[in-house]
Enzyme design. Structure first.
Site, PDB file in Angstrom:
ATOM      1  N   GLU A 147       0.720  -1.252   0.062  1.00  9.27           N
ATOM      2  CA  GLU A 147      -0.014   0.046   0.091  1.00  9.27           C
ATOM      3  C   GLU A 147       0.844   1.234  -0.079  1.00  9.27           C
ATOM      4  O   GLU A 147       1.841   1.093   0.597  1.00  9.27           O
ATOM      5  CB  GLU A 147      -0.681  -0.060   1.155  1.00  9.27           C
ATOM      6  N   HIS A 183      -7.907   1.453   1.608  1.00  4.85           N
ATOM      7  CA  HIS A 183      -7.593   0.995   3.024  1.00  4.85           C
ATOM      8  C   HIS A 183      -8.641   2.154   3.919  1.00  4.85           C
ATOM      9  O   HIS A 183      -8.076   2.633   4.659  1.00  4.85           O
ATOM     10  CB  HIS A 183      -6.314   1.043   3.390  1.00  4.85           C
TER      11      HIS A 183
HETATM   12  P1  NAD Z   1     -10.855 -10.986  15.085  1.00  2.00           P
HETATM   13  O1  NAD Z   1      -9.328 -11.625  15.644  1.00  2.00           O
HETATM   14  O2  NAD Z   1     -11.619 -10.664  15.681  1.00  2.00           O
HETATM   15  O3  NAD Z   1     -11.284 -12.230  14.126  1.00  2.00           O
HETATM   16  C1  NAD Z   1     -10.245 -13.138  13.502  1.00  2.00           C
HETATM   17  C2  NAD Z   1     -10.877 -14.332  13.197  1.00  2.00           C
HETATM   18  O4  NAD Z   1     -10.098 -14.888  11.982  1.00  2.00           O
HETATM   19  C3  NAD Z   1     -10.954 -15.101  14.317  1.00  2.00           C
HETATM   20  O5  NAD Z   1     -12.343 -15.548  14.505  1.00  2.00           O
HETATM   21  C4  NAD Z   1      -9.930 -16.121  14.098  1.00  2.00           C
HETATM   22  O6  NAD Z   1     -10.246 -17.359  14.619  1.00  2.00           O
HETATM   23  C5  NAD Z   1     -10.264 -16.349  12.452  1.00  2.00           C
HETATM   24  N1  NAD Z   1      -8.914 -16.968  11.812  1.00  2.00           N
HETATM   25  C6  NAD Z   1      -7.695 -16.841  12.031  1.00  2.00           C
HETATM   26  N2  NAD Z   1      -6.992 -17.493  11.264  1.00  2.00           N
HETATM   27  C7  NAD Z   1      -7.890 -18.091  10.539  1.00  2.00           C
HETATM   28  C8  NAD Z   1      -7.806 -19.074   9.372  1.00  2.00           C
HETATM   29  N3  NAD Z   1      -6.325 -19.528   8.956  1.00  2.00           N
HETATM   30  N4  NAD Z   1      -8.654 -19.391   8.675  1.00  2.00           N
HETATM   31  C9  NAD Z   1     -10.081 -19.129   8.899  1.00  2.00           C
HETATM   32  N5  NAD Z   1     -10.231 -18.012  10.077  1.00  2.00           N
HETATM   33  C10 NAD Z   1      -9.027 -17.685  10.704  1.00  2.00           C
HETATM   34  O7  NAD Z   1     -10.371  -9.568  14.054  1.00  2.00           O
HETATM   35  P2  NAD Z   1     -11.408  -8.776  13.583  1.00  2.00           P
HETATM   36  O8  NAD Z   1     -11.668  -7.635  14.431  1.00  2.00           O
HETATM   37  O9  NAD Z   1     -12.475  -9.192  13.142  1.00  2.00           O
HETATM   38  O10 NAD Z   1     -10.592  -8.343  12.252  1.00  2.00           O
HETATM   39  C11 NAD Z   1     -10.158  -9.188  11.247  1.00  2.00           C
HETATM   40  C12 NAD Z   1      -9.039  -8.317  10.590  1.00  2.00           C
HETATM   41  O11 NAD Z   1      -9.487  -7.186   9.619  1.00  2.00           O
HETATM   42  C13 NAD Z   1      -7.872  -7.849  11.143  1.00  2.00           C
HETATM   43  O12 NAD Z   1      -7.084  -8.872  11.378  1.00  2.00           O
HETATM   44  C14 NAD Z   1      -7.519  -6.729  10.380  1.00  2.00           C
HETATM   45  O13 NAD Z   1      -6.026  -7.104   9.732  1.00  2.00           O
HETATM   46  C15 NAD Z   1      -8.720  -6.395   9.535  1.00  2.00           C
HETATM   47  N6  NAD Z   1      -9.131  -4.936   9.737  1.00  2.00           N
HETATM   48  C16 NAD Z   1      -9.085  -4.202   8.553  1.00  2.00           C
HETATM   49  C17 NAD Z   1      -9.391  -2.907   8.786  1.00  2.00           C
HETATM   50  C18 NAD Z   1      -9.393  -2.142   7.401  1.00  2.00           C
HETATM   51  O14 NAD Z   1      -9.373  -0.848   7.588  1.00  2.00           O
HETATM   52  N7  NAD Z   1      -9.861  -2.492   6.167  1.00  2.00           N
HETATM   53  C19 NAD Z   1      -9.999  -2.446   9.892  1.00  2.00           C
HETATM   54  C20 NAD Z   1     -10.166  -3.308  11.011  1.00  2.00           C
HETATM   55  C21 NAD Z   1      -9.666  -4.516  10.803  1.00  2.00           C
HETATM   56  C1  MLT Z   2      -6.871  -2.120  11.298  1.00  2.66           C
HETATM   57  O1  MLT Z   2      -6.139  -3.232  11.523  1.00  2.66           O
HETATM   58  O2  MLT Z   2      -7.354  -1.700  12.600  1.00  2.66           O
HETATM   59  C2  MLT Z   2      -6.938  -1.249  10.258  1.00  2.66           C
HETATM   60  O3  MLT Z   2      -6.472  -1.810   9.053  1.00  2.66           O
HETATM   61  C3  MLT Z   2      -7.321   0.166  10.388  1.00  2.66           C
HETATM   62  C4  MLT Z   2      -6.150   0.984  10.066  1.00  2.66           C
HETATM   63  O4  MLT Z   2      -5.310   1.209  10.945  1.00  2.66           O
HETATM   64  O5  MLT Z   2      -6.003   1.613   9.330  1.00  2.66           O
END
Ligand code: NAD
Ligand code: MLT
Length: 527
Positions: free
Chosen positions: A260, A278
């Protein structure tokens, strides 16, 4: 007061919490890795979002850093292993952006289903192409959710209200949880084959890297849409490009990319891709939420009040802390004590928890013992609860934790066996009235010793006159005896005498005690 650096833009609400707590806060955004490496030793805490990459090289220069706070969920931009080795707590703010990211997932899913970005562009170009942008409904479609954590669950809830059927793949959740949430737990293959929409919500780990590969994409329906609001590397972007270009799947909707900004990504050339830069957590609400959450976590950790949301430290609930909290000091003192008595190279350590305490998560107590054990040996290395077990492992010391439900002489006790290449040393400790630390058994001998700063541990022939002799010599050297515990395995054999002293043992006193032929061994211990 401690200094904290904020190296990615953070909401004012979070900065204020840190400043109000008395910390000096430096906001320095867009630093290069080199620049950050040069200044990081000046700080006790750092708060980042996703832009700063705390690599091993940077962390190794962070000589005074105690806490890394990530305002957000993903910790893939922090070398947690390097931080753990250095004893730095890594914390995140996991809950604050769940709803925003869930809603972004829906925004992307609907945008793809109704061709909104392409239709928008067409009309802006003064075209009226209604038939070109015929979409599909979400209603009655199958949504495949990969990763059923915070975001995956929220997405599923909303998808249910859209009348979608939901298949979930997450190896770490049970069928019960899925059933209660109204979704069906399946394996990845089934999910990919059946779903009309597939959305990814896992962290980026060794296991999830390229989880959506050529092979996975080949299983999907020809019109299927894949949505990724998790992390770029979870979907293999080269494989995705091929699948979209050759129309093996319908569309992709992506908020995250393996590099990114993805400005040179071939995916941006395709029409069947919807993209956002993002933005999952980029809402007013989420940014304030994560800033406040991480500021409180960092503040409390640096003030020594509480450790929450740590990725490299076991979280202790307040009710559990009430029970195991008093044992921290006992375990650490047992570690320091036994370390000064062993001879030879340490091979393994067995820490057993006996009685009621064994029903709690006691890993932190094992770490406390190991911390005490290693801290004199590695004074320069700042051994703490975070890195103690890691350092032991690095040094080839096997640490085993054993839980024994049946109590023996005490309701709760901790028994430690340290085996070296020369011999084994055993020590058992407990708390009297749940607060007074006592060493109650050493090897096979029962004792009752309150650990104190200066102690003298003696093995002597069990003969009359030895105790009197010790008193006389210590008195002559102006060393006051504050406490004494005597024990023996059988009469007239070697006995164990442990003294608490009010001042350190002098070399002259040691030499004089050693002149007595009834003294088998003696060791001054400092806690
Ligand atoms: P979380 O930890 O609550 O959930 C992650 C889930 O993935 C868990 O239930 C875990 O058991 C599962 N998991 C782990 N390994 C796995 C596998 N090999 N196969 C299938 N499932 C598996 O996390 P969350 O708060 O739900 O966030 C998920 C992801 O979203 C974060 O890790 C982060 O990278 C991403 N995120 C992105 C943004 C964004 O801005 N786009 C914002 C917030 C989070
Ligand atoms: C996160 O993992 O919480 C997201 O990618 C959000 C961010 O920090 O931009």
């Amino acid at each position: 007061m401690d200094k904290i650096i904020i190296s990615d833009k953070l909401s004012e609400e979070g900065i204020k919490i840190l400043k109000d707590a008395g910390f000096t806060v430096d906001c320095k955004y867009n630093l290069s890795a080199e620049e950050l490496k040069k200044i990081i030793a000046n700080y006790r805490g750092i708060v980042i979002r996703s832009q700063t990459h705390l690599t091993r090289q940077i962390i190794e220069s962070a000589h005074n850093l105690k806490v890394i706070g990530r305002a957000g969920v993903g910790l893939d931009n922090v070398d947690i292993e390097a931080a753990t080795k250095k004893g730095i707590i890594v914390m995140n703010a996991p809950g604050g952006n769940t709803i925003s990211t869930c809603e972004q997932t829906f925004a992307l899913m609907l945008a793809a289903a109704r061709n909104i970005p392409a239709a928008y562009r067409s009309l802006k170009d003064r075209k009226w192409e209604r038939s070109k942008f015929k979409g599909v409904e979400l209603y009655s479609k199958i949504l495949g959710v990969i990763g059923f954590g915070r975001i995956g669950k929220e997405v599923s809830k909303r998808a249910l209200s859209f009348g979608m059927q939901i298949l979930v793949y997450d190896p770490f959740i049970s069928g019960d949880i899925a059933e209660r949430a109204g979704v069906k737990l399946v394996d990845l293959k089934q999910l990919l084959k059946q779903a009309d929409f597939v959305t990814v919500h896992t962290p980026l780990t060794e296991e999830t890297k390229n989880l959506i590969s050529d092979k996975a994409l080949a299983l999907m329906k020809p019109k299927a849409v894949i949505i990724n609001c998790a992390r770029g590397g979870v979907v293999d972007e080269d494989a995705l490009y091929r699948a979209l270009k050759e129309k093996k799947i319908g569309q992709a909707a992506l908020d995250v990319f393996s590099k990114e900004p993805p400005l040179d990504s071939k995916l941006l050339e395709l029409d069947n891709v919807v993209v956002t830069p993002h933005l999952g957590a980029s809402t007013e609400e989420a940014q304030v939420n994560v800033a406040i959450e991480i500021a409180h976590c960092v503040k409390d950790a640096l003030l020594g009040k509480a450790i929450r949301n740590a990725a490299n430290y076991v979280q202790i609930e307040p009710e559990v802390y009430k029970v195991i909290g008093p044992y921290f000091d006992l375990c650490e003192k047992m570690g320091k004590f036994i370390f000064q008595l062993i001879e030879g190279r340490v091979k393994n350590i067995k820490v057993s928890f006996l009685g009621e305490i064994s029903s709690y998560k006691v890993d932190v107590l094992t770490a406390a013992f190991v911390k005490g054990f290693l801290s004199d040996m590695l004074e320069e290395q700042n051994v703490n609860y975070i890195n103690a077990l890691e350092i032991a492992k690095e040094r080839g010391v096997k640490v085993e934790q054993i839980k024994i439900q049946e109590e023996e002489e005490y309701v709760n006790s901790v028994r430690v066996k340290v085996a070296t290449d020369k011999k084994e040393q055993v020590l058992e400790g407990t708390l009297f009235a749940n607060k007074e630390a006592r060493f109650v058994k050493m090897n096979d001998i029962y004792i009752e010793v309150a650990p104190s700063q200066h102690m003298l541990v003696i093995n002597n022939q069990d003969k009359p006159g030895v105790i009197g002799f010790l008193g006389t010599v210590l008195g002559a050297h102006k060393i006051n005896i504050a406490g004494m515990s005597l024990g023996r395995s059988a009469p007239k054999k070697v006995a164990l005498t442990i003294l608490n002293l009010d001042s350190p043992l002098s070399e002259e006193a040691v030499k004089e005690i050693q002149t007595n032929s009834n003294i088998v061994s003696l060791k001054g211990v400092k806690l």
